[in-house]
Design an enzyme around this catalytic site. Sequence first.
Site, PDB file in Angstrom:
ATOM      1  N   HIS A   1       0.827  -1.213   0.000  1.00 46.36           N
ATOM      2  CA  HIS A   1       0.000   0.000   0.000  1.00 46.36           C
ATOM      3  C   HIS A   1       0.862   1.265   0.000  1.00 46.36           C
ATOM      4  O   HIS A   1       0.367   2.334  -0.335  1.00 46.36           O
ATOM      5  CB  HIS A   1      -1.047  -0.019   1.117  1.00 46.36           C
ATOM      6  CG  HIS A   1      -0.559   0.296   2.492  1.00 46.36           C
ATOM      7  ND1 HIS A   1      -0.268  -0.682   3.426  1.00 46.36           N
ATOM      8  CD2 HIS A   1      -0.322   1.472   3.114  1.00 46.36           C
ATOM      9  CE1 HIS A   1       0.112  -0.104   4.551  1.00 46.36           C
ATOM     10  NE2 HIS A   1       0.096   1.205   4.391  1.00 46.36           N
TER      11      HIS A   1
ATOM     12  N   ASP B   1       1.206  -7.696   2.271  1.00 48.94           N
ATOM     13  CA  ASP B   1       1.339  -6.266   1.995  1.00 48.94           C
ATOM     14  C   ASP B   1       2.802  -5.824   1.817  1.00 48.94           C
ATOM     15  O   ASP B   1       3.359  -5.152   2.681  1.00 48.94           O
ATOM     16  CB  ASP B   1       0.679  -5.491   3.143  1.00 48.94           C
ATOM     17  CG  ASP B   1       0.357  -4.053   2.792  1.00 48.94           C
ATOM     18  OD1 ASP B   1       0.886  -3.560   1.783  1.00 48.94           O
ATOM     19  OD2 ASP B   1      -0.415  -3.414   3.540  1.00 48.94           O
TER      20      ASP B   1
ATOM     21  N   SER C   1       3.979   2.166   8.444  1.00 52.07           N
ATOM     22  CA  SER C   1       3.776   1.188   7.396  1.00 52.07           C
ATOM     23  C   SER C   1       5.082   0.939   6.676  1.00 52.07           C
ATOM     24  O   SER C   1       5.773   1.878   6.291  1.00 52.07           O
ATOM     25  CB  SER C   1       2.761   1.695   6.387  1.00 52.07           C
ATOM     26  OG  SER C   1       1.494   1.366   6.832  1.00 52.07           O
TER      27      SER C   1
END
Length: 706
Positions: free
Chosen positions: A84, A220, A641
């Site tokens: 992402h 991810d 992230s």
Amino acid sequence: MKRTLLIIIASLFFATNLFADEGMWLPSLIKERISDMKQNGFRLTAKDIYDINQASVKDAIVHFGGGCTGELISSEGLLITNHHCGFGQIQAHSSVENDYLKDGFWAMSREAELPNKGLSVRFLVRMDDVTNKVLKGVTHQMSETERSTKVKENSQNIINEAKRGSHYDARVEAMYYGNQYFLFVYETYTDVRLVGAPPSSIGKFGGDTDNWMWPRHTGDFSLFRIYADKNNKPAPYSKDNVPYKPKKFLSISTSGVNEGDFTMVYGYPGRTQEYLHSEAVRYISEVSNPHKIKLRTMRLEIQSDEMSKSTEVRIKYASKNASVANAWKKWQGEAGGIKRLRTVEEKRAFENRFRIWAGKNKAYEGVVDTLAALYAKLEPLSFVNDYHSEAINANEIIRFAGMITAAAARNAKMSPEVSSSNIRAMMESFYKDYYMPVDKRSFIAIVGEYNKNVPDEFKPDYFKEIMRLHKTTESLANYIYENSIFSSREKALSFIEKGVTQDMFANDPAVVFYTAFNDFFNASIKPVYDQLNSRLTLLYRTYMRGQMEFDTKKEFYPDANSTLRITYGKVKGYTPSDGVYYKHYSTLEGIMEKDNPNIYDYDIPQKLRDVYSKRDFGKWTVNGTVPVCFIATNHTSGGNSGSPVLNADGNLVGINFDRVWEGTMSDIVYDPSVCRNISLDVRYVLFVVDKVAGAGHLIKEMNLVK
Ligand code: ARG
Ligand code: GLU
């Protein structure tokens, strides 16, 4: 006597243990935490993590694209972050013919790696406490404005000094609301190429359905490579650039994690607000979040509807949709967590104790009440501010009209040809991902909410008049989207064909709408809003110091502010609700359980099904399956992230990508019983690269250890 002493010692031990998981610590001060980290199992030294004289773990970590974290995993500049985080880049290289979002992308040679305009990564060179220098000449008699002028001036000198004779960037950042200041020196690389990304059905498996939740099965990750000039220094993209040779890269542990294992996350959390006043928390959880959630629900429903009708629209809105949905879902979890923990009541009780104590401490007398009084004044304006960004500026052509007007004004001194080529470029990139019906339908819905919920006194006269004329936002939208040149690429481009002048856009209905709101906001809302906020900042500085003096046993850490932090904790399951216990890890079995070709979020690639049915897991097999994700008690936030999750030996065991639903309030209040960060098990990355992508050459670059 002996027994009480023992109990005291035991409870002290227990207390520190209980709080060990909360906190985002500054790397240069990690020596103050290292004994606690060691007690929890860590085996490296403070200098291994952060050092300015020799390579240390910090040199393997980058701030990726300004909003995420990434880490180096090979001696040839290979970098891993989340899917992402690379999503915008993957999307930019995708088209209906080459749909890398859908099918994934793997560069099978260095030549095939894809450059990315506008993407950069930043290494921290060093950080220093510069509080004394920043506050030099600041006195107690100064007003907040005078103080901030002085602070800015001193900071600028420190920055200039730090940059002198180098290609470094530097910034001074406030900690604890300006009770402490740090200088951060960065080195930025701008040639960063896309190396690999799994299909979204792996990289975004579970989509927005599973987002912010556990159990999770999302692969991810995406891979990039940093390129440098021949001297290993930053250079703009050139085909002559060579892979960057990092000072330090992370070794990858294939041993995995067990419950209770030490882990640490090293990255760039964006923003937390752990020391807020109860009134601010009440506004966030009871007013702001619910309104913003409702507005975004409307936009999301419209986007999903249009995306389900066309592949082209799906690609165009993939990234926008994900980012709208992400905050939307988090706000819900956050408001729920604050309510469950009774944070507003807890904070009020704390403020009562503080008030009594402050009665005897002149410096802090009245602080909590003045804060409350300021919040009472601020609240209606915060409400307008929320609507301004979520209901007015959230309309794509309205915001774009604003950007173009600003650019035309900036370009006024350029020749009409240069100016129009700049503006043409802005238009091309905007319309690449624009689909008018989505925007127009959203406009009708969210401007309608604005009209209904914002008190008349806070609406621009223009809007009140135009609504009197049009009656409904639907009629208003018809008027704007039919008459504005911004509602289509063709109209916009042909409008600027003969060149651009500064005020040629001024009468466009989208510009008029934008300008009316913007002018009103700047003239009537912002000055008061800013003034109240600057008084709040001043008071928070005192309140923060007061909290630290009041509770000398508590261990304070500065709120996240997009600077590099360390957080550590343990791999651990949790109980989300009565009678339920969640294990600390998930496996490929869970992906197969969820797999369903009829549900977009759960439709895995055929290749993965084939590998599974042959049980062809090779050396990535663990107990007959493949581990996918795990959770731990690390205190992380947005921006973490892509952060490396390291084991006790400092080797990479996971890539951080999310938090669990029950713990999403941790930006405001951390609860060790349910706050968990979610990481991708690095062994799943290796499995996907090897068995699904067939890109084993990338694994050869990495250093795998037991
Ligand atoms: N919740 C994660 C974060 O805050 C992942 C977001 C991207 N994924 C998504 N489904 N929108 O960034
Ligand atoms: N997914 C978040 C990000 O993009 C990290 C998760 C979180 O907010 O904890 O930074």
